[in-house]
Design an enzyme around this catalytic site. Structure first.
Site, PDB file in Angstrom:
ATOM      1  CG  ASP A 105      -1.533  -1.189   1.666  1.00 35.12           C
ATOM      2  OD1 ASP A 105      -2.071  -1.602   0.580  1.00 35.12           O
ATOM      3  OD2 ASP A 105      -2.120  -1.218   2.556  1.00 35.12           O
TER       4      ASP A 105
HETATM    5  N1  URA Z   1      -1.055  -5.952   3.731  1.00 35.75           N
HETATM    6  C1  URA Z   1      -1.394  -4.731   3.957  1.00 35.75           C
HETATM    7  O1  URA Z   1      -2.513  -4.678   4.502  1.00 35.75           O
HETATM    8  N2  URA Z   1      -0.856  -3.676   3.158  1.00 35.75           N
HETATM    9  C2  URA Z   1       0.342  -4.082   2.512  1.00 35.75           C
HETATM   10  O2  URA Z   1       0.809  -3.220   1.709  1.00 35.75           O
HETATM   11  C3  URA Z   1       0.831  -5.419   2.409  1.00 35.75           C
HETATM   12  C4  URA Z   1       0.069  -6.491   3.286  1.00 35.75           C
END
Ligand code: URA
Length: 243
Positions: A105
């Protein structure tokens, strides 16, 4: 060996065969510096230089592999329609057209692999091979024994029950806790959603390991090339043969 241009592009992991045809028709593909807009052409990818949108398409001989320590605030797609900074902005010197293997993310930091090796990328992302990814999550309070058990055994998310995970509390003090979690699935925002499902908001999230790789020696925002041994290990994890 000669092959149709659209096939070469799709085999490099860049696009589906159909999308590669569209790229050619749109005039985005050059062979030895000349734009090719016809679909019938056959070329030997080892003998010619193919560029898509001005970037050299690498043949199997020229695969590149990088490990990045992604900072927060960068999207992990190759381009962003909203003009946000992407992880590729952190690798300006890389000439090859590379892609992140999976995503983090925008507000997650940590270990991200990038490559132009479509074969390895597909293998590592395939759920069958259960590649382990470890994250450290910062929470506002510690997890109860019951919450730990739920996370370990599997929590119900809107896209189904999560597979068993390894979870342990690293530090816990009043008003904050750090928890390490290892999963092998790769669903969208999975770690944040798992904690949310047991009543905890993730305040900060960092991926600290992917398969046997860690962030050791790579500063935030930095990157390094993978070694041959590391690439070989990833191929084994992905159930594939190198080359
Ligand atoms: N899980 C998440 O919530 N975000 C990420 O970026 C990777 C795994």
């Amino acid at each position: 060996m000669e092959a149709r241009l659209q096939k070469i592009i799709s085999q490099a992991g860049l696009a589906s065969r159909r999308a590669a045809e569209a790229m050619i028709l749109e005039g985005r593909v050059e062979v030895n510096g000349t734009v090719v807009t016809e679909l019938g052409g056959k070329f030997d990818p080892e003998q010619v230089e193919i560029k898509v949108d001005g970037k050299v398409l690498s043949s199997a001989k020229a695969h590149v592999y990088y490990l990045m320590n992604k900072p927060k605030g960068y999207v992990s797609t190759a381009s962003d329609e909203r003009g946000r900074r992407t992880v590729l902005d952190l690798l300006p010197e890389v000439q090859e057209r590379i892609y992140p293997i999976g995503r983090l993310d925008m507000n997650t930091e940590g270990l991200l692999l990038l490559t132009n090796d479509g074969e390895l990328m597909n293998g590592l992302l395939h759920p069958r091979y259960e590649v382990q990814k470890t994250y450290v999550a910062r929470l506002a309070k510690g997890l109860s024994a019951q919450e730990l058990r739920l996370l370990r055994e599997g929590v119900q998310l809107e896209d189904g029950l999560t597979a068993p995970a390894k979870v342990r509390t690293l530090t816990e003090e009043p008003g904050r806790a750090k928890v390490e979690i290892t999963i092998h699935e790769g669903r969208n925002r999975q770690v944040r959603r798992m904690f949310q499902a047991v009543g905890h908001e993730v305040l900060a999230l960092k991926r600290v390991a992917f398969a046997c790789l860690t962030l050791e020696g790579v500063r935030r925002g930095g990157h390094r090339a993978l070694t041959e041994a590391e690439v070989k290990m990833l191929y084994e994890k992905a159930g594939r043969q190198p080359g």
